[in-house]
Design an enzyme around this catalytic site. Structure first.
Site, mmCIF file in Angstrom:
data_model
loop_
_atom_site.group_PDB
_atom_site.id
_atom_site.type_symbol
_atom_site.label_atom_id
_atom_site.label_comp_id
_atom_site.label_asym_id
_atom_site.label_seq_id
_atom_site.Cartn_x
_atom_site.Cartn_y
_atom_site.Cartn_z
ATOM 1 N N MET A 79 0.503 -1.370 -0.240
ATOM 2 C CA MET A 79 0.409 0.506 -0.064
ATOM 3 C C MET A 79 0.913 0.968 0.449
ATOM 4 S SD MET A 79 -3.032 -1.073 2.483
ATOM 5 C CE MET A 79 -3.828 0.650 2.329
ATOM 6 N N HIS A 80 0.401 2.630 -0.602
ATOM 7 C CA HIS A 80 0.662 3.740 -0.053
ATOM 8 C C HIS A 80 2.068 3.982 -1.185
ATOM 9 C CE1 HIS A 80 -1.539 3.282 4.025
ATOM 10 N NE2 HIS A 80 -0.223 2.460 4.001
ATOM 11 N N ASP A 235 -2.832 -4.895 0.814
ATOM 12 C CA ASP A 235 -1.980 -6.324 1.025
ATOM 13 C C ASP A 235 -3.115 -7.112 2.331
ATOM 14 O OD1 ASP A 235 -1.092 -4.883 2.475
ATOM 15 O OD2 ASP A 235 1.110 -5.186 1.872
#
Length: 484
Positions: A79-80, A235
């Site tokens: 992520m991110h 995830d």
């Protein structure tokens, strides 16, 4: 059949599942992380494509594995990350990853604007996407000016697979640009970050179609052109789908590069001041809470590198019987910390060392330190209204019986291991691919695995670990006060 592709930090995994949810085969391809400066962490998106192609080619080349039978594909990913594209979809710079904390000052500035916590339901952490773009604006203005689209890592894979700019709710919730209650981009948060809605991908639910496989790639892997690609998930949400963690009271603990305490919730329960993440789940009208520490199994891997031994050897050397803690305490802040401290400048340390301290004692201290950090996460999650009846253990660290027994004892909840099978993020992604094609009831698809073993808390050791936990909590502010 259904295909799940999980783009992790250390590699890409492709998993093939049949319509009875039996795993037919899987393949992986490794990735590396570049850290050109302190607090930086980057990857080249071209490496994601190469690794995905390698994993799928390996599946294709295996006897008896027919990718032509795939009807749905699901995506999962770290992520991110900020993947910046120009108007021709060309990558402008290496992707700034989730564990990159260079934008801590920008994160603090955005977080000081009360609308971010009010609308996104979360602290603006340095690892989130929005502060990364502010950092780019200040430090790489030419790159920022050329940025036409910002994609999360798995969504860059989607662009390659389908030609579509699309994301989904669970991953988008980690950008600081999403109205998490409303499950849509927030124009107010984008404007406060000096970004625009047209720079964002379209949004779908994780179990909904997002596009079809491009003919060129379908031919390369022996698949059907236009094969449905589902929205997928970040995830941890994908792992939750794989584990059937989709209803209130269900949770898991992930012992990967980072550590996660995850709890599904039946409603949106934000409490940003606790530093607990309140994100959309991958399924419609569902949410989850998540506490995240930035160094979990990676802390043991770091210590293994220092000692010149493998993490597995270090774990094996301490056996399986959890003993009372020694005087050695480890603070696992090798990359700063998120929940519950939100401090990119925290640093790791050992204290209580003596001439009698050996490798085994330090190994135990590393595992205890990470476990104490997980306990702080569970406390924060409970303060935000979440709860777990038990925790399923996933990730590389879940191979250590010692660690799982330690977690059960320190956190005071049973820790479970699923019966033999692959229930991780790639499996969850395959389930989302299945849902996108069949439009079935998620409750019928996202079932919990059978439990092989359960580690119950060792209550006779509770007092000793409570005392060690209190010492651990006291050390963080004391050491920070003399640090830089």
């Amino acid at each position: 059949m259904y295909l799940g592709i999980d783009l992790g930090t250390s590699g890409v995994k492709a998993l093939l599942m049949d319509d009875a949810q039996r795993v037919i085969a899987s393949a992986t391809a490794a990735l590396t992380v570049q850290q050109p400066h302190a607090m930086w962490s980057e990857q080249n998106p071209a490496d994601w494509i190469a690794a995905t192609d390698a994993a799928l080619t390996e599946l294709k080349d295996r006897a008896g594995v027919a990718l032509s039978a795939v009807r749905g594909i699901g995506l999962s990913g770290q992520m991110h990350g900020a993947t910046l594209l120009d108007s021709a979809d060309q990558v402008l710079r290496p992707c700034i990853l989730w564990n990159d904390v260079r934008s801590h000052a920008e994160a603090a500035e955005l977080d000081a604007d009360p609308q971010f916590r009010a609308i996104s339901g979360n602290i603006v952490f340095p690892g989130f996407t929005a502060p990364k773009l502010r950092w780019v604006e200040r430090n790489e203005p030419d790159i920022h000016a050329q940025t036409a689209k910002v994609l999360l890592p798995k969504d860059y894979l989607r662009l390659w697979l389908t030609g579509e700019h699309v994301s989904e709710m669970s991953d988008a919730a980690g950008t600081s640009w999403l109205d998490v209650a409303g499950r849509c981009w927030s124009d107010d948060l984008l404007a406060a970050s000096r970004m625009r809605r047209d720079q964002m991908p379209a949004l779908v639910e994780g179990s909904a179609p997002s596009g079809g496989l491009r003919a060129e790639l379908a031919q390369r892997w022996g698949m059907q052109p236009g094969t449905v690609v589902a929205g997928g998930a970040g995830d941890n949400a994908a792992s939750a789908v794989g584990l059937g963690t989709v209803k209130g009271g269900e949770g898991f603990v992930s012992l990967g590069t980072s550590g996660v305490v995850f709890a599904a919730t039946d409603s949106y329960l934000p409490k940003p001041e606790s530093a607990v993440h309140a994100f959309c789940h991958a399924l419609p009208d569902t949410w989850h809470q998540m506490g995240v520490i930035l160094s979990a199994a990676s802390a043991l891997g770091w210590f293994a590198g220092i000692t010149g031994r493998s993490a597995g050897d270090l774990s094996a050397a301490i056996g399986t019987q959890v003993m009372a803690p020694t005087d050695v305490t480890f603070l696992p802040y090798l990359s700063g910390e998120r929940t519950p401290h939100n401090d990119a400048r925290l640093q790791g340390s050992f204290t209580g060392l003596g001439h009698a301290t050996d490798t085994a004692a330090m190994t135990r201290a590393v595992l205890e330190g990470v476990t104490f950090a997980l306990r702080e996460n569970l406390i924060a999650l409970q303060s935000a209204g979440g709860h777990v009846d038990a925790l399923l253990a996933v990730g590389g660290g879940a191979r250590s019986d010692y660690w799982l027994q330690l977690i059960a004892t320190v956190l005071g909840v049973p820790v479970q291991i699923a019966a033999d099978g692959d229930y991780g993020a790639a499996f969850g992604a395959a389930r989302l691919g299945m849902l996108a094609v069949n439009k079935a009831d998620p409750a019928d698809i996202c079932t919990r695995p059978a439990i092989e073993r359960e580690f119950a808390p060792q209550t006779d050791q509770s007092d000793a670990f409570d005392a060690a936990f209190a010492r651990y909590q006291a050390l963080r502010p004391a050491i920070k006060s003399v640090g830089k």
